[in-house]
Design an enzyme around this catalytic site. Structure first.
Site, PDB file in Angstrom:
ATOM      1  N   HIS A 153     -42.254  -5.738  17.254  1.00  0.00           N
ATOM      2  CA  HIS A 153     -43.024  -4.500  17.145  1.00  0.00           C
ATOM      3  C   HIS A 153     -42.621  -3.571  18.280  1.00  0.00           C
ATOM      4  O   HIS A 153     -42.503  -4.032  19.425  1.00  0.00           O
ATOM      5  CB  HIS A 153     -44.517  -4.816  17.245  1.00  0.00           C
TER       6      HIS A 153
ATOM      7  N   ILE B 269     -22.658   8.668  -6.024  1.00  0.00           N
ATOM      8  CA  ILE B 269     -21.775   9.674  -5.437  1.00  0.00           C
ATOM      9  C   ILE B 269     -22.421  11.059  -5.511  1.00  0.00           C
ATOM     10  O   ILE B 269     -22.474  11.797  -4.522  1.00  0.00           O
ATOM     11  CB  ILE B 269     -20.404   9.685  -6.147  1.00  0.00           C
TER      12      ILE B 269
ATOM     13  N   LEU C 110      -3.808   2.648   5.707  1.00  0.00           N
ATOM     14  CA  LEU C 110      -4.454   1.502   5.050  1.00  0.00           C
ATOM     15  C   LEU C 110      -5.935   1.819   4.805  1.00  0.00           C
ATOM     16  O   LEU C 110      -6.472   2.781   5.331  1.00  0.00           O
ATOM     17  CB  LEU C 110      -4.317   0.260   5.938  1.00  0.00           C
ATOM     18  N   GLY C 111      -6.591   0.990   3.991  1.00  0.00           N
ATOM     19  CA  GLY C 111      -8.046   1.124   3.824  1.00  0.00           C
ATOM     20  C   GLY C 111      -8.505   1.602   2.457  1.00  0.00           C
ATOM     21  O   GLY C 111      -9.697   1.572   2.159  1.00  0.00           O
TER      22      GLY C 111
ATOM     23  N   GLY D 116       3.259  -0.760  -5.615  1.00  0.00           N
ATOM     24  CA  GLY D 116       3.752  -2.040  -6.120  1.00  0.00           C
ATOM     25  C   GLY D 116       3.642  -2.172  -7.630  1.00  0.00           C
ATOM     26  O   GLY D 116       2.804  -1.544  -8.266  1.00  0.00           O
TER      27      GLY D 116
ATOM     28  N   GLU E 221       0.857  -1.201   0.000  1.00  0.00           N
ATOM     29  CA  GLU E 221       0.000   0.000   0.000  1.00  0.00           C
ATOM     30  C   GLU E 221       0.884   1.238   0.000  1.00  0.00           C
ATOM     31  O   GLU E 221       1.755   1.376   0.848  1.00  0.00           O
ATOM     32  CB  GLU E 221      -0.914  -0.006   1.228  1.00  0.00           C
TER      33      GLU E 221
HETATM   34  P1  NAI Z   1     -22.592   6.218 -11.344  1.00  0.00           P
HETATM   35  O1  NAI Z   1     -22.241   5.333 -12.461  1.00  0.00           O
HETATM   36  O2  NAI Z   1     -23.400   5.715 -10.201  1.00  0.00           O
HETATM   37  O3  NAI Z   1     -23.365   7.511 -11.927  1.00  0.00           O
HETATM   38  C1  NAI Z   1     -22.807   8.369 -12.903  1.00  0.00           C
HETATM   39  C2  NAI Z   1     -23.904   9.194 -13.523  1.00  0.00           C
HETATM   40  O4  NAI Z   1     -23.318  10.198 -14.361  1.00  0.00           O
HETATM   41  C3  NAI Z   1     -24.828   8.370 -14.417  1.00  0.00           C
HETATM   42  O5  NAI Z   1     -26.159   8.577 -14.012  1.00  0.00           O
HETATM   43  C4  NAI Z   1     -24.532   8.899 -15.804  1.00  0.00           C
HETATM   44  O6  NAI Z   1     -25.661   8.851 -16.661  1.00  0.00           O
HETATM   45  C5  NAI Z   1     -24.116  10.345 -15.518  1.00  0.00           C
HETATM   46  N1  NAI Z   1     -23.309  10.972 -16.585  1.00  0.00           N
HETATM   47  C6  NAI Z   1     -22.283  10.409 -17.279  1.00  0.00           C
HETATM   48  N2  NAI Z   1     -21.814  11.296 -18.199  1.00  0.00           N
HETATM   49  C7  NAI Z   1     -22.543  12.439 -18.081  1.00  0.00           C
HETATM   50  C8  NAI Z   1     -22.539  13.717 -18.756  1.00  0.00           C
HETATM   51  N3  NAI Z   1     -21.672  14.017 -19.751  1.00  0.00           N
HETATM   52  N4  NAI Z   1     -23.440  14.649 -18.393  1.00  0.00           N
HETATM   53  C9  NAI Z   1     -24.341  14.375 -17.414  1.00  0.00           C
HETATM   54  N5  NAI Z   1     -24.381  13.198 -16.742  1.00  0.00           N
HETATM   55  C10 NAI Z   1     -23.507  12.240 -17.067  1.00  0.00           C
HETATM   56  O7  NAI Z   1     -21.198   6.839 -10.848  1.00  0.00           O
HETATM   57  P2  NAI Z   1     -20.750   7.544  -9.505  1.00  0.00           P
HETATM   58  O8  NAI Z   1     -21.898   8.144  -8.779  1.00  0.00           O
HETATM   59  O9  NAI Z   1     -19.626   8.432  -9.930  1.00  0.00           O
HETATM   60  O10 NAI Z   1     -20.217   6.338  -8.627  1.00  0.00           O
HETATM   61  C11 NAI Z   1     -19.114   5.571  -9.098  1.00  0.00           C
HETATM   62  C12 NAI Z   1     -19.112   4.189  -8.505  1.00  0.00           C
HETATM   63  O11 NAI Z   1     -18.876   4.230  -7.125  1.00  0.00           O
HETATM   64  C13 NAI Z   1     -20.422   3.479  -8.742  1.00  0.00           C
HETATM   65  O12 NAI Z   1     -20.151   2.212  -9.276  1.00  0.00           O
HETATM   66  C14 NAI Z   1     -21.012   3.366  -7.384  1.00  0.00           C
HETATM   67  O13 NAI Z   1     -21.742   2.156  -7.225  1.00  0.00           O
HETATM   68  C15 NAI Z   1     -19.813   3.415  -6.455  1.00  0.00           C
HETATM   69  N6  NAI Z   1     -20.190   4.027  -5.203  1.00  0.00           N
HETATM   70  C16 NAI Z   1     -21.022   3.365  -4.376  1.00  0.00           C
HETATM   71  C17 NAI Z   1     -21.454   3.939  -3.208  1.00  0.00           C
HETATM   72  C18 NAI Z   1     -22.420   3.198  -2.365  1.00  0.00           C
HETATM   73  O14 NAI Z   1     -22.536   1.988  -2.508  1.00  0.00           O
HETATM   74  N7  NAI Z   1     -23.149   3.848  -1.483  1.00  0.00           N
HETATM   75  C19 NAI Z   1     -21.019   5.272  -2.795  1.00  0.00           C
HETATM   76  C20 NAI Z   1     -20.169   5.888  -3.759  1.00  0.00           C
HETATM   77  C21 NAI Z   1     -19.767   5.268  -4.896  1.00  0.00           C
END
Ligand code: NAI
Length: 462
Positions: free
Chosen positions: A441, A180, A38-39, A115, A33
């Site tokens: 409940h 996000i 870490l993490g 790495g 790392e």
């Molecule tokens: P995402 O794939 O969830 O969403 C990206 C969004 O951006 C989509 O709706 C897409 O249509 C839009 N987009 C793309 N190009 C664009 C443009 N030119 N103009 C306007 N909109 C556009 O990606 P996100 O939110 O960045 O997350 C990335 C990854 O991280 C995902 O796979 C997510 O599952 C993971 N993640 C999971 C979390 C959780 O489980 N709570 C928290 C944060 C991230």
């Protein structure tokens, strides 16, 4: 130089969990790392810090909107941003130190540095080269930024910059209504920021059950988030400490622009495999830039494996963790197990949104006969007492066999509630099995049982 049974590159949830399981199974293990702690992304600049800010901003929201209703009278707290960031950093520190402790406890070596793999069986870290019978790549992912947009992590930021802004902006534009964008967008909206989300698709949260996504957008709009849907962002320009986002509406090709103090680019993530030397090794990649693996996480090069965001599948910390445990079992000569049909997804907004298995849309596309059992949190006594009546539980079950095929929850503690349905699905349970299970409940979980009842003779409280 040292010699190991396993060297794991990357200490995120995939890598560190894999290391602990390898060590528990008697394998001499090291983790490479390069960060100071870490993490990986999750603990340092992702899941954990964002949850701290979500928690803090939710407390503020409760104080502003619900305290007086409960007879808690007094001035709503004001925000000390520096202290909120310090709290977030403290949470990060506790978690990353926790992993360091677990490494020591399990006698896992931390090889500090970045790495690379000069050849199968060898990992180079700085000037040292270590022998490894097995190498596991768990290097995660990095933001995928639209072409033509320059990230400075001050005005134009990814999730990393958005978690450490020097001050709270007045106006935030979020590009992308995915996980996000909505989690961080809702943090800032609760802190009083004007938030506008620009999304390419005609709906938010791609892949989510459409009914849930529609309700989710309605609830977020009520909380003050603005949405511009069907809009493709073309460029982001910065001048004099501000940004201008230009986008094209897909319905009529018209061009518009919007100003912001900060722009959060949340348009997805891509595997992070830079500097590992994969090209020279001849590792096969997928068309989407992921490391190609077989069902046991083996790459095409003997002794080199990969897990987590660097390979195919949902980019989720818990998916990486489970793959980490599965590959450790495989290396120890056991049968690693991972059920890709039952991976929960959670969005930690307020209310939370969670899902597992099929959506109505995927079932329709497959031509499957299914039934829907739904129950609103308005009919749940606990939710009403806690000002958490927004949302519902939706269970999808096979029309003939009643087997649960998927579930979607928007509402209080949705990220925790989903797991009883995950367990039920792992055991191939029917909706009736869930409905016949006694639920305490008053709990939010009763809404899950009521939705299961709704797949049969009907719920009690609606
Ligand atoms: P995402 O794939 O969830 O969403 C990206 C969004 O951006 C989509 O709706 C897409 O249509 C839009 N987009 C793309 N190009 C664009 C443009 N030119 N103009 C306007 N909109 C556009 O990606 P996100 O939110 O960045 O997350 C990335 C990854 O991280 C995902 O796979 C997510 O599952 C993971 N993640 C999971 C979390 C959780 O489980 N709570 C928290 C944060 C991230």
């Amino acid at each position: 130089m040292s010699s190991y049974d396993v060297i794991i590159i990357g200490s995120g949830p995939g890598g560190y969990v894999c290391a602990i399981r390898c060590a528990q199974l008697g394998l001499k293990t090291a983790v490479v790392e390069g960060r100071d702690t870490l993490g990986g992304t999750c603990l340092n600049i992702g899941c954990i810090p964002s949850k701290a800010l979500l928690h803090a901003s939710h407390q503020l929201h409760e104080a502003e909107h619900n305290f007086a209703k409960m007879g808690l009278i007094g001035k709503a707290p004001s925000v000390d941003w520096k202290q909120m960031l310090a709290y977030k950093d403290d949470v990060i520190g506790q978690n990353t130190k926790g992993i360091e402790f677990l490494f020591k406890k399990n006698k896992i070596d931390w090889l500090k540095g970045w790495g690379s793999i000069p050849e199968a069986g060898k990992v180079r870290v700085g000037d040292a080269t270590h022998d490894a019978k097995n190498i596991i790549i768990a290097t995660g992912s990095t933001p995928s930024v639209l072409p033509g947009i320059t990230i400075d992590e001050k005005i134009v930021v990814t999730s990393e910059g958005a978690l450490s802004l020097p001050k709270i902006p007045k106006k935030l534009v979020v590009i992308g209504a995915g996980v996000i964008g909505l989690e961080l967008g809702s943090v800032y909206a609760r802190l009083g920021v004007e938030v506008q989300v620009i999304e390419y698709l005609d709906h938010i949260t791609p892949g989510m059950d459409a009914e849930v996504a529609k309700n989710f957008q309605r609830i977020l709009s009520k909380q003050g988030l603005g949405f511009t849907l069907g809009a493709a962002v073309q460029s982001v320009e910065t001048a004099k400490g501000k940004a201008t986002v230009t986008y094209k509406l897909r319905k009529d090709d018209s061009t518009h622009s919007i100003d912001a103090d900060v722009v959060l680019v949340a348009t997805g993530r891509k595997p992070y495999v830079d500097g590992l030397g994969l090209d020279a090794l001849g590792i096969t990649m997928t068309e989407r830039g992921q490391i190609a693996t077989d069902a046991h996480y083996a790459t095409n090069i003997k002794g080199i494996y990969a897990i987590g965001d660097a390979i195919t599948g949902p980019m989720l910390a818990h998916k990486a963790e489970d793959e980490g445990m599965a590959v450790a079992e495989v290396l120890a000569g056991r049968h690693g197990h991972m059920n890709y049909g039952v991976i929960p997804g959670v969005i930690y907004t307020h209310p939370e949104v969670s899902s597992v298995g099929a959506t109505e849309e995927t079932l329709k596309a497959e031509g499957r006969a299914y039934k829907v059992g739904k129950f609103s949190f308005m009919g749940n006594g606990r939710a009403k007492a806690n000002f958490a009546g927004d949302g519902f539980v939706k269970i999808l079950a096979d029309q003939q066999t009643d087997r649960i095929l998927g579930a979607h929850i928007i509402g209080p503690m949705a990220g925790d509630l989903i797991h009883e349905i995950c367990v039920a699905m792992e055991f191939g349970a029917s909706a009736q099995d869930l409905a016949m299970t006694c639920h305490a409940h008053p709990t939010y979980s009763e809404a899950v049982r009521e939705a299961a009842l709704a797949c049969g003779d009907g719920p009690i409280h609606s």
